[in-house]
Enzyme design. Structure first.
Site, PDB file in Angstrom:
ATOM      1  N   TYR A  51       0.743  -0.967   0.068  1.00 15.47           N
ATOM      2  CA  TYR A  51      -0.082   0.020  -0.184  1.00 15.47           C
ATOM      3  C   TYR A  51       0.725   1.216   0.006  1.00 15.47           C
ATOM      4  CZ  TYR A  51      -2.853   3.754   1.802  1.00 15.47           C
ATOM      5  OH  TYR A  51      -3.614   5.041   1.935  1.00 15.47           O
ATOM      6  N   GLU A  73      -3.216   7.713  -4.161  1.00 14.61           N
ATOM      7  CA  GLU A  73      -2.986   6.437  -3.492  1.00 14.61           C
ATOM      8  C   GLU A  73      -2.997   5.415  -4.367  1.00 14.61           C
ATOM      9  OE1 GLU A  73      -6.616   4.803  -1.326  1.00 14.61           O
ATOM     10  OE2 GLU A  73      -5.584   4.875   0.372  1.00 14.61           O
TER      11      GLU A  73
END
Ligand code: GDP
Ligand code: MN
Length: 382
Positions: A101, A189
């Site tokens: 992530y 993101e």
């Protein structure tokens, strides 16, 4: 402005982040043609502005044409948490060894950019932050220096990235930071940031929010966003430079200044009403602007009553009152209006309204009184 995944990936690609090539399509036949051209296996992905598409059945792997057709048929039109899928992104499916992530956002309390990285990717990052916060590296970046390679390597290392991909992860973090800075994003993101079996680091998903106030610096980004799914009134308002957000209720709201409009929504709710919209007419409201704003409010057919809450500062109440008179002449609204004018030239503004004797217009002096009245009027005209 929130970008669809494929639009985010296109920005990523421009700044050197590895992404899969693909095609955005809106019909089943085009999806199948795209899949055939890209080569199997492909992944068929719903393009909606909401996360958790995978769990909702909006991301499917297809190993041949029949499967591509089946998934495209099922996903187009699918309702994912209230977002109807109208666009699909087809890309060549990647093999996944590991899911990480990575994100860059603005840390308002530190007044600095924040880079986040975790080896616990592919899952809901809020859960990682909540249950295993030590697995989510959070690092502020000096905006005057930017994210250096050393700092990126340090983040990847401390986060526990596999030793052989530390360099690749660091490159991805620097590229993501570059996207964030150069495109004036407020969020960039990647979840998951994958490592392939041959150890390539690649963005498999993209969530990008661009700062609308900086769009003038990026004319090439002006047409991004999800216009296929946008509310037509919101689109029109956007073209006119008015800040309008459609809501579910039946009381149209107009005020000047975002803070005043937000508190007007609260007060109307508190009085038992349901606002139909947020509309900030901004400072200085001449006749054309008031007419435009009222036209937007009334183009929502749910509206049963309208509340104008003007606090005159730079905006003069007499100017708004004249605007309202002109708007009524042009639009002849059939629903009742409650008008609260307070502040600069309010006495003059109220006098103008009284003299014009507009039908169905009620003057109020306090915000609470105005809210109670508009709620009652909306109930009557339901
Ligand atoms: P989200 O559910 O909205 O976050 O959509 P993602 O784009 O993140 O996809 C959800 C999940 O689908 C990912 O976490 C992956 O596990 C899987 N996925 C997406 N693309 C691929 C792919 O190219 N290959 C494989 N094997 N899995 C994929
Ligand atoms: Mn994702």
């Amino acid at each position: 402005m929130d970008l669809l995944e494929y639009q985010g990936k296109q920005l990523f690609g421009r700044h050197g982040l590895a992404v899969s090539d693909g095609q955005a399509v809106t019909t089943v036949d085009d999806a199948v043609a795209a899949a055939n051209a890209i080569g199997y296996p492909v992944v068929v992905k719903a393009q909606v502005l909401i996360g958790g598409r995978g769990k909702a059945g909006g991301v499917k792997l297809a190993s041949d044409e029949a499967e591509a057709r089946e998934h495209a048929t099922n996903i187009l039109g699918l309702d994912i948490k209230g977002h109807i899928v109208r666009t699909l992104w087809i890309e060549h499916a990647s093999d996944i060894a590991t899911e990480y992530y990575a994100s860059v956002l603005l840390d308002r309390s530190a007044k600095k950019p924040l880079v986040m990285f975790s080896v616990e990717g592919g899952v809901d990052i809020e859960e990682v932050a909540e249950n295993t916060p030590e697995k989510l590296i959070r690092e502020n970046v000096d905006p005057l220096v930017g994210l250096s390679r050393e700092q990126a390597v340090d983040i990847a290392t401390r986060g526990g990235a596999d030793a052989d991909v530390i360099e690749g992860v660091a490159d991805a973090l620097v590229a993501l930071y570059t996207v964030w800075i150069e495109e004036d994003a407020s969020l960039a993101e990647i979840n998951p940031l994958i490592v392939t079996p041959d150890r390539e680091v690649k963005a498999l998903d993209a969530k990008v929010t661009l700062d609308d106030n900086a769009l003038f610096r990026h004319p090439e980004n002006a047409d991004l966003g999800d216009s296929a799914n946008a509310d037509p009134i919101e689109l029109k308002a956007h073209e006119q430079g008015v800040i309008y957000v459609k809501l579910d209720g039946d009381i149209g709201i107009m005020g000047n200044g975002a803070g005043l409009v937000m508190s007007t929504l609260d007060v109307v709710k508190g009085a038992g009403g349901e606002p139909a919209n947020f509309l900030d007419a901004g400072g200085g409201s001449d006749a054309a602007k008031v007419t435009q704003a009222i036209e937007l409010i009334l183009s929502n057919e749910n509206v049963n009553a309208v509340l104008l809450n003007i606090f005159g500062g730079i905006t003069r109440c007499d100017e708004v009152a004249n605007g309202l008179v002109a708007a009524f002449a042009a639009l002849q609204p059939s629903v009742p209006f409650v008008v609260r004018l307070d502040g600069t030239n309010d006495v003059e503004g109220r006098r103008i309204l009284e003299e014009a004797a507009l039908p169905n217009v009620y003057a109020a002096t306090t915000m609470d009184g105005a809210a109670a009245q508009v709620v009652a009027l909306a109930k009557e005209s339901r």
